[in-house]
Motif scaffolding. Structure first.
Motif, PDB file in Angstrom:
ATOM      1  N   UNK A  11       0.837  -1.204   0.000  1.00  0.00           N
ATOM      2  CA  UNK A  11       0.000   0.000   0.000  1.00  0.00           C
ATOM      3  C   UNK A  11       0.869   1.250   0.000  1.00  0.00           C
ATOM      4  N   UNK A  12       1.966   1.219   0.736  1.00  0.00           N
ATOM      5  CA  UNK A  12       2.879   2.354   0.788  1.00  0.00           C
ATOM      6  C   UNK A  12       3.523   2.582  -0.584  1.00  0.00           C
ATOM      7  N   UNK A  13       4.000   1.515  -1.216  1.00  0.00           N
ATOM      8  CA  UNK A  13       4.600   1.641  -2.548  1.00  0.00           C
ATOM      9  C   UNK A  13       3.563   2.133  -3.556  1.00  0.00           C
ATOM     10  N   UNK A  14       2.347   1.596  -3.474  1.00  0.00           N
ATOM     11  CA  UNK A  14       1.284   2.013  -4.401  1.00  0.00           C
ATOM     12  C   UNK A  14       0.961   3.489  -4.229  1.00  0.00           C
ATOM     13  N   UNK A  15       0.843   3.945  -2.992  1.00  0.00           N
ATOM     14  CA  UNK A  15       0.540   5.360  -2.740  1.00  0.00           C
ATOM     15  C   UNK A  15       1.644   6.256  -3.294  1.00  0.00           C
ATOM     16  N   UNK A  16       2.888   5.899  -3.015  1.00  0.00           N
ATOM     17  CA  UNK A  16       4.012   6.699  -3.497  1.00  0.00           C
ATOM     18  C   UNK A  16       4.055   6.725  -5.024  1.00  0.00           C
ATOM     19  N   UNK A  17       3.751   5.594  -5.641  1.00  0.00           N
ATOM     20  CA  UNK A  17       3.793   5.497  -7.105  1.00  0.00           C
ATOM     21  C   UNK A  17       2.707   6.347  -7.747  1.00  0.00           C
ATOM     22  N   UNK A  52       9.152   8.361 -13.989  1.00  0.00           N
ATOM     23  CA  UNK A  52       9.460   8.503 -12.562  1.00  0.00           C
ATOM     24  C   UNK A  52       8.568   7.630 -11.680  1.00  0.00           C
ATOM     25  N   UNK A  53       7.349   7.349 -12.115  1.00  0.00           N
ATOM     26  CA  UNK A  53       6.482   6.463 -11.338  1.00  0.00           C
ATOM     27  C   UNK A  53       7.069   5.049 -11.295  1.00  0.00           C
ATOM     28  N   UNK A  54       7.594   4.582 -12.419  1.00  0.00           N
ATOM     29  CA  UNK A  54       8.219   3.260 -12.454  1.00  0.00           C
ATOM     30  C   UNK A  54       9.467   3.222 -11.570  1.00  0.00           C
ATOM     31  N   UNK A  55      10.228   4.303 -11.587  1.00  0.00           N
ATOM     32  CA  UNK A  55      11.401   4.373 -10.719  1.00  0.00           C
ATOM     33  C   UNK A  55      11.003   4.389  -9.242  1.00  0.00           C
ATOM     34  N   UNK A  56       9.842   4.947  -8.943  1.00  0.00           N
ATOM     35  CA  UNK A  56       9.339   4.944  -7.577  1.00  0.00           C
ATOM     36  C   UNK A  56       9.037   3.520  -7.114  1.00  0.00           C
ATOM     37  N   UNK A  57       8.533   2.687  -8.011  1.00  0.00           N
ATOM     38  CA  UNK A  57       8.288   1.280  -7.670  1.00  0.00           C
ATOM     39  C   UNK A  57       9.599   0.592  -7.318  1.00  0.00           C
ATOM     40  N   UNK A  58      10.634   0.829  -8.118  1.00  0.00           N
ATOM     41  CA  UNK A  58      11.944   0.232  -7.850  1.00  0.00           C
ATOM     42  C   UNK A  58      12.488   0.736  -6.515  1.00  0.00           C
ATOM     43  N   UNK A  59      12.405   2.037  -6.302  1.00  0.00           N
ATOM     44  CA  UNK A  59      12.882   2.621  -5.046  1.00  0.00           C
ATOM     45  C   UNK A  59      12.113   2.061  -3.851  1.00  0.00           C
ATOM     46  N   UNK A  72       7.851   1.606   2.642  1.00  0.00           N
ATOM     47  CA  UNK A  72       8.793   1.704   1.531  1.00  0.00           C
ATOM     48  C   UNK A  72       9.895   2.711   1.827  1.00  0.00           C
ATOM     49  N   UNK A  73       9.956   3.166   3.057  1.00  0.00           N
ATOM     50  CA  UNK A  73      10.955   4.155   3.455  1.00  0.00           C
ATOM     51  C   UNK A  73      12.348   3.542   3.485  1.00  0.00           C
TER      52      UNK A  73
END
Length: 87
Positions: A11-17, A52-59, A72-73
């Motif tokens: 959920x955290x990764x999804x929100x950030x993405x 950048x959204x895809x890079x957010x998933x990787x991050x 995801x921190x």
């Protein structure tokens, strides 16, 4: 990462993405409307904002391994301000 922390981390990764995608898209649309620097159509802006959204998933995936469990921190639990200090 434990099975219990997986849903909250996802959920955290999804929100950030999603938020990264929206911010990038709005930034490109605003830059295109107000400057001559960016000359992209709405469809092109939507496609470029996915990068950048895809890079957010990787991050975020890396952060689930490095940082606080269930997030995801990248901050370790000892440095994460959202974790109350142990007394």
């Amino acid at each position: 990462m434990t099975a219990k922390s997986t849903p909250s981390a996802l959920a955290d990764v999804a929100e950030r993405t999603v938020l990264t995608y929206v911010e990038a898209l709005l930034g490109l649309l605003l830059a295109g409307a107000t400057t001559d620097i960016v000359d992209l159509s709405v469809l092109q802006s939507a496609a470029v904002a996915a990068i950048p959204a895809a890079l957010t998933v990787v991050k975020g995936a890396i952060g689930t391994r490095l940082g606080q469990v269930g997030t995801a921190s990248w901050l370790p639990a000892t440095s994460d301000p959202s974790v109350p200090p142990r007394i």
